[in-house]
Design a protein around this motif. Structure first.
Motif, PDB file in Angstrom:
ATOM      1  N   ALA A 198       0.552  -1.063  -0.511  1.00  0.00           N
ATOM      2  CA  ALA A 198      -0.117   0.275   0.222  1.00  0.00           C
ATOM      3  C   ALA A 198       1.269   0.849   0.136  1.00  0.00           C
ATOM      4  O   ALA A 198       0.486   2.114  -0.565  1.00  0.00           O
ATOM      5  CB  ALA A 198      -0.928  -0.452   0.923  1.00  0.00           C
ATOM      6  N   ALA A 199       1.753   1.210   0.393  1.00  0.00           N
ATOM      7  CA  ALA A 199       3.456   2.447   1.148  1.00  0.00           C
ATOM      8  C   ALA A 199       3.199   2.659  -0.002  1.00  0.00           C
ATOM      9  O   ALA A 199       3.825   3.916  -1.006  1.00  0.00           O
ATOM     10  CB  ALA A 199       3.968   2.478   2.018  1.00  0.00           C
ATOM     11  N   PHE A 200       3.809   1.850  -1.110  1.00  0.00           N
ATOM     12  CA  PHE A 200       4.129   1.531  -2.705  1.00  0.00           C
ATOM     13  C   PHE A 200       3.454   2.362  -3.603  1.00  0.00           C
ATOM     14  O   PHE A 200       3.870   3.092  -4.484  1.00  0.00           O
ATOM     15  CB  PHE A 200       4.483   0.485  -3.496  1.00  0.00           C
ATOM     16  CG  PHE A 200       5.942   0.395  -3.977  1.00  0.00           C
ATOM     17  CD1 PHE A 200       6.666   1.104  -5.128  1.00  0.00           C
ATOM     18  CD2 PHE A 200       5.341  -0.481  -5.126  1.00  0.00           C
ATOM     19  CE1 PHE A 200       7.331   1.800  -5.926  1.00  0.00           C
ATOM     20  CE2 PHE A 200       5.924  -0.385  -6.891  1.00  0.00           C
ATOM     21  CZ  PHE A 200       7.106   0.084  -6.846  1.00  0.00           C
ATOM     22  N   GLY A 201       2.280   1.809  -3.627  1.00  0.00           N
ATOM     23  CA  GLY A 201       1.177   2.761  -4.383  1.00  0.00           C
ATOM     24  C   GLY A 201       1.060   3.837  -3.546  1.00  0.00           C
ATOM     25  O   GLY A 201       0.935   4.234  -5.352  1.00  0.00           O
TER      26      GLY A 201
ATOM     27  N   ILE B 214       2.802  -7.341  -4.342  1.00  0.00           N
ATOM     28  CA  ILE B 214       3.271  -6.121  -4.195  1.00  0.00           C
ATOM     29  C   ILE B 214       4.478  -5.585  -5.401  1.00  0.00           C
ATOM     30  O   ILE B 214       5.148  -4.681  -5.200  1.00  0.00           O
ATOM     31  CB  ILE B 214       3.489  -5.926  -3.062  1.00  0.00           C
ATOM     32  CG1 ILE B 214       5.103  -6.788  -2.738  1.00  0.00           C
ATOM     33  CG2 ILE B 214       3.264  -6.127  -2.170  1.00  0.00           C
ATOM     34  CD1 ILE B 214       5.572  -7.004  -1.412  1.00  0.00           C
ATOM     35  N   ASP B 215       5.333  -6.148  -5.473  1.00  0.00           N
ATOM     36  CA  ASP B 215       6.091  -5.316  -7.744  1.00  0.00           C
ATOM     37  C   ASP B 215       5.024  -4.653  -8.204  1.00  0.00           C
ATOM     38  O   ASP B 215       5.880  -3.787  -8.667  1.00  0.00           O
ATOM     39  CB  ASP B 215       6.285  -6.323  -8.220  1.00  0.00           C
ATOM     40  CG  ASP B 215       5.272  -7.511  -8.978  1.00  0.00           C
ATOM     41  OD1 ASP B 215       4.203  -7.111 -10.493  1.00  0.00           O
ATOM     42  OD2 ASP B 215       5.414  -8.337  -8.697  1.00  0.00           O
TER      43      ASP B 215
ATOM     44  N   GLN C 168      13.155   1.756   0.052  1.00  0.00           N
ATOM     45  CA  GLN C 168      13.000   2.502   1.855  1.00  0.00           C
ATOM     46  C   GLN C 168      11.894   3.320   1.969  1.00  0.00           C
ATOM     47  O   GLN C 168      11.311   4.603   2.586  1.00  0.00           O
ATOM     48  CB  GLN C 168      14.018   3.870   0.791  1.00  0.00           C
ATOM     49  CG  GLN C 168      15.473   3.527   0.121  1.00  0.00           C
ATOM     50  CD  GLN C 168      16.472   4.842   0.435  1.00  0.00           C
ATOM     51  OE1 GLN C 168      15.562   5.664  -0.828  1.00  0.00           O
ATOM     52  NE2 GLN C 168      17.635   4.633   0.213  1.00  0.00           N
ATOM     53  N   LEU C 169      10.761   2.209   2.369  1.00  0.00           N
ATOM     54  CA  LEU C 169       9.794   2.510   3.091  1.00  0.00           C
ATOM     55  C   LEU C 169       9.290   3.263   4.406  1.00  0.00           C
ATOM     56  O   LEU C 169      10.097   2.528   4.987  1.00  0.00           O
ATOM     57  CB  LEU C 169       8.529   1.388   2.022  1.00  0.00           C
ATOM     58  CG  LEU C 169       8.516   1.047   1.472  1.00  0.00           C
ATOM     59  CD1 LEU C 169       7.420   0.062   0.825  1.00  0.00           C
ATOM     60  CD2 LEU C 169       7.887   2.161   0.604  1.00  0.00           C
ATOM     61  N   PRO C 170       8.939   4.388   4.900  1.00  0.00           N
ATOM     62  CA  PRO C 170       9.246   5.156   6.461  1.00  0.00           C
ATOM     63  C   PRO C 170       8.221   3.573   6.981  1.00  0.00           C
ATOM     64  O   PRO C 170       7.000   4.186   7.628  1.00  0.00           O
ATOM     65  CB  PRO C 170       8.828   5.756   5.862  1.00  0.00           C
ATOM     66  CG  PRO C 170       7.512   5.885   4.469  1.00  0.00           C
ATOM     67  CD  PRO C 170       8.101   4.208   3.785  1.00  0.00           C
TER      68      PRO C 170
ATOM     69  N   ALA D 240      -5.228  -5.662  -5.766  1.00  0.00           N
ATOM     70  CA  ALA D 240      -6.262  -4.556  -4.871  1.00  0.00           C
ATOM     71  C   ALA D 240      -5.744  -2.867  -4.874  1.00  0.00           C
ATOM     72  O   ALA D 240      -6.087  -1.982  -4.687  1.00  0.00           O
ATOM     73  CB  ALA D 240      -5.925  -5.245  -3.942  1.00  0.00           C
ATOM     74  N   ILE D 241      -3.816  -3.002  -4.318  1.00  0.00           N
ATOM     75  CA  ILE D 241      -2.798  -1.906  -4.467  1.00  0.00           C
ATOM     76  C   ILE D 241      -3.860  -1.100  -5.190  1.00  0.00           C
ATOM     77  O   ILE D 241      -3.654   0.124  -4.754  1.00  0.00           O
ATOM     78  CB  ILE D 241      -1.479  -2.070  -3.910  1.00  0.00           C
ATOM     79  CG1 ILE D 241      -1.629  -3.485  -2.947  1.00  0.00           C
ATOM     80  CG2 ILE D 241      -1.056  -0.993  -4.370  1.00  0.00           C
ATOM     81  CD1 ILE D 241      -0.053  -4.288  -2.559  1.00  0.00           C
ATOM     82  N   PRO D 242      -3.229  -0.840  -6.019  1.00  0.00           N
ATOM     83  CA  PRO D 242      -3.852   0.758  -7.135  1.00  0.00           C
ATOM     84  C   PRO D 242      -5.332   0.969  -6.967  1.00  0.00           C
ATOM     85  O   PRO D 242      -5.782   2.103  -7.078  1.00  0.00           O
ATOM     86  CB  PRO D 242      -3.213  -0.182  -8.463  1.00  0.00           C
ATOM     87  CG  PRO D 242      -2.793  -0.997  -8.184  1.00  0.00           C
ATOM     88  CD  PRO D 242      -3.453  -1.913  -6.769  1.00  0.00           C
ATOM     89  N   LYS D 243      -6.376   0.186  -6.674  1.00  0.00           N
ATOM     90  CA  LYS D 243      -7.720   0.479  -6.451  1.00  0.00           C
ATOM     91  C   LYS D 243      -7.218   1.026  -5.124  1.00  0.00           C
ATOM     92  O   LYS D 243      -7.909   2.773  -5.122  1.00  0.00           O
ATOM     93  CB  LYS D 243      -8.908  -0.782  -6.382  1.00  0.00           C
ATOM     94  CG  LYS D 243      -8.931  -1.155  -7.419  1.00  0.00           C
ATOM     95  CD  LYS D 243     -10.246  -2.762  -7.398  1.00  0.00           C
ATOM     96  CE  LYS D 243     -10.242  -3.330  -8.312  1.00  0.00           C
ATOM     97  NZ  LYS D 243      -9.356  -4.034  -9.469  1.00  0.00           N
ATOM     98  N   LEU D 244      -6.533   1.091  -3.904  1.00  0.00           N
ATOM     99  CA  LEU D 244      -6.494   1.176  -2.363  1.00  0.00           C
ATOM    100  C   LEU D 244      -5.889   2.779  -3.074  1.00  0.00           C
ATOM    101  O   LEU D 244      -6.924   3.810  -2.238  1.00  0.00           O
ATOM    102  CB  LEU D 244      -6.064   0.402  -2.089  1.00  0.00           C
ATOM    103  CG  LEU D 244      -5.669   1.172  -0.412  1.00  0.00           C
ATOM    104  CD1 LEU D 244      -6.818   1.388   0.448  1.00  0.00           C
ATOM    105  CD2 LEU D 244      -4.393   0.313   0.421  1.00  0.00           C
ATOM    106  N   ALA D 245      -4.929   2.463  -3.522  1.00  0.00           N
ATOM    107  CA  ALA D 245      -4.141   4.478  -3.349  1.00  0.00           C
ATOM    108  C   ALA D 245      -4.905   4.777  -4.185  1.00  0.00           C
ATOM    109  O   ALA D 245      -4.616   5.901  -3.528  1.00  0.00           O
ATOM    110  CB  ALA D 245      -2.632   3.842  -4.119  1.00  0.00           C
TER     111      ALA D 245
END
Length: 475
Positions: free
Chosen positions: A50-53, A94-95, A139-141, A432-437
């Motif tokens: 989700a963070a990457f998205g 998640i790529d 480098q995700l926070p 799912a991730i692109p929909k969420l982002a």
């Protein structure tokens, strides 16, 4: 290719996509401290993805918090006891379409392409190592050892996240949006039947989601309740730790043989689930619940190969009772004595069970609020799931809750009823991730609509500096 070379390739690939561009969300100042545009609760695969998205949407004022120590997020090194993932190795997640970020690229960089061809399923420990690498290379926070206690919405449209733990710099975080990427159990709680919890002391049983001390297993007779894949993983675990016998009790007369996830992965059912009408969504997930997920062939074979393995079909537990230092289990096929029980009965999804939502759950719409199943088709477990938008946003069951819930996104397993296989399912994360982002970005955009439109209408930066007069006089 070495892992160092792959790291450079990731950076190059992302630079070609202009990744890391300037944020478009206007920062918000607040007297109580820094305001994050998004706080993601949960640093496992869903939270990292989700963070990457969000970063690809040019939303970088974000923070991930996780209650576990660094590198121990999610189930993979704690209670997950399978040898390999159950998901086919070729499925990406998640790529988000970046070839150099896939598990396969990470694997081949260390072991070579030929070694990848020899892999049947992804080893569990290697998947966790991949997640650690993914977090580092992007480098995700992430702030570890921070536990969310409660979410408090403010009248100013800002959420206060009340937190605690070694990693908590202060007791409160401020955020415009919150993504609950809290895993399988994050939408409710693991389920232990009251027949067990009400009749036995806790030292005589454990749910599969709990840490199990090998000392309670060695030389003992162990009973496992449940017929899903996890039951057989735990049977192998118990026997490998020295249990004398591990008995798996299954309610059904036959083990399930069909895994609906395999059909969903290639039929569009994961990709396009959001397009279905509510009645179809309800029927699909109800069918999914009825099928149960069978153990993989290798998981079953591994358990069955142990001399101490026993399988009891058509044997629901009718009662359990303490008997001396152990437990007596009664089934339709007889009574059995055991030293310890392992409970593999899954979980219950219901916002009312989540401590961080206690101030809000009465406003959260459930499926029972929005859809009434035909007579005979109602499923109470499904009805208790939160009713979400196609972008995973909570919906309110009343007018009073609309502003309170605005900005809360549920990206855990309880999204299943509304969004299909998505959060917490490796098979569904790619879609799912692109929909969420996108949904989070849309909300941030509309929240800042007036300021954004004003900046657009008042924009007066000169781009063209040529002389139109001189050009007009050319012969």
């Amino acid at each position: 290719m070495s892992l160092q070379a792959l790291n450079e390739r990731v950076k190059t690939d992302l630079s070609y996509l202009a990744y890391g561009g300037t944020d478009w969300v206007h920062p918000l100042k607040h007297t109580e401290g820094h305001v994050y545009d998004v706080v993601i609760v949960g640093g496992g695969q869903s939270g990292l993805g989700a963070a990457f998205g969000l970063l690809r949407e040019r939303i970088s004022n974000i923070l991930i918090i996780d209650e576990n120590a660094g590198g121990l997020e999610g189930p993979w090194t704690t209670y997950a006891r399978m040898v390999t993932l159950r998901t086919p190795k070729h499925l990406t997640s998640i790529d988000l379409g970046i070839p150099s970020l896939t598990f396969r690229s990470w694997w081949e960089a260390q072991h070579g392409a030929e070694a990848w061809e020899q892999v049947d399923k992804i080893p569990r420990g290697q998947w966790m190592d991949y997640l650690r690498w993914y977090r580092e290379v992007l480098q995700l926070p992430v702030r570890n050892e921070v536990r969310l206690r409660m979410i408090e919405p403010g009248s100013d449209g800002i959420f206060r996240l009340h937190v605690e733990g070694k990693g908590a710099v202060q007791g409160q975080l401020l955020a415009r949006k919150i993504v609950l990427a809290t895993g399988i159990q994050g939408g409710g709680e693991w389920h232990v039947p009251p027949m067990i919890s009400a009749n036995l002391p806790e030292h005589l049983y454990a749910h599969t989601s709990q840490k199990i001390d090998p000392a309670v297993l060695r030389g003992k007779r162990i009973a496992i309740l449940g017929g899903g894949a996890s039951a057989f993983d735990n049977a192998s675990f118990a026997l490998n730790e020295g249990a004398a016998e591990a008995h798996v009790f299954v309610r059904r007369e036959q083990l399930p043989k069909i895994n609906p996830i395999r059909q969903m992965e290639g039929s569009g059912m994961i990709d396009r689930f959001h397009a279905l009408a509510d009645e179809d969504k309800y029927a699909v997930i109800s069918h999914f619940f009825s099928c149960n997920q069978p153990p993989t062939n290798d998981t079953f074979a591994r358990a069955a190969a142990w001399p101490g393995f026993r399988l009891h079909l058509g044997s629901p537990w009718l009662s359990v009772a303490r008997s001396g230092e152990g437990v007596q289990v009664t089934t339709p096929k007889g009574e059995f004595s055991f030293d310890f029980l392992i409970i593999s009965t899954g979980l219950i999804s219901d916002p009312a069970l989540r401590p961080e939502l206690q101030g809000l759950e009465r406003h959260i719409a459930r499926w029972s609020d929005r859809y009434q199943a035909p007579a005979g088709a109602a499923n109470p477990l499904l009805d208790a799931h939160p009713y979400l938008s196609s972008a995973f946003a909570l919906q309110s069951r009343d007018e009073a809750g609309r502003s309170l819930l605005h900005g809360l996104f549920v990206f855990n397993y309880s999204a299943l009823a509304s969004c299909g296989l998505s959060a917490s399912a490796i098979s569904g994360l790619r879609n799912a991730i692109p929909k969420l982002a996108g949904g989070v970005a849309d909300q941030l955009f509309m929240d800042g609509r007036e300021q954004i439109l004003q900046a657009y209408y008042s924009y007066d930066q000169i781009e063209f500096t040529g002389s139109s007069a001189a050009a007009a006089n050319l012969p």
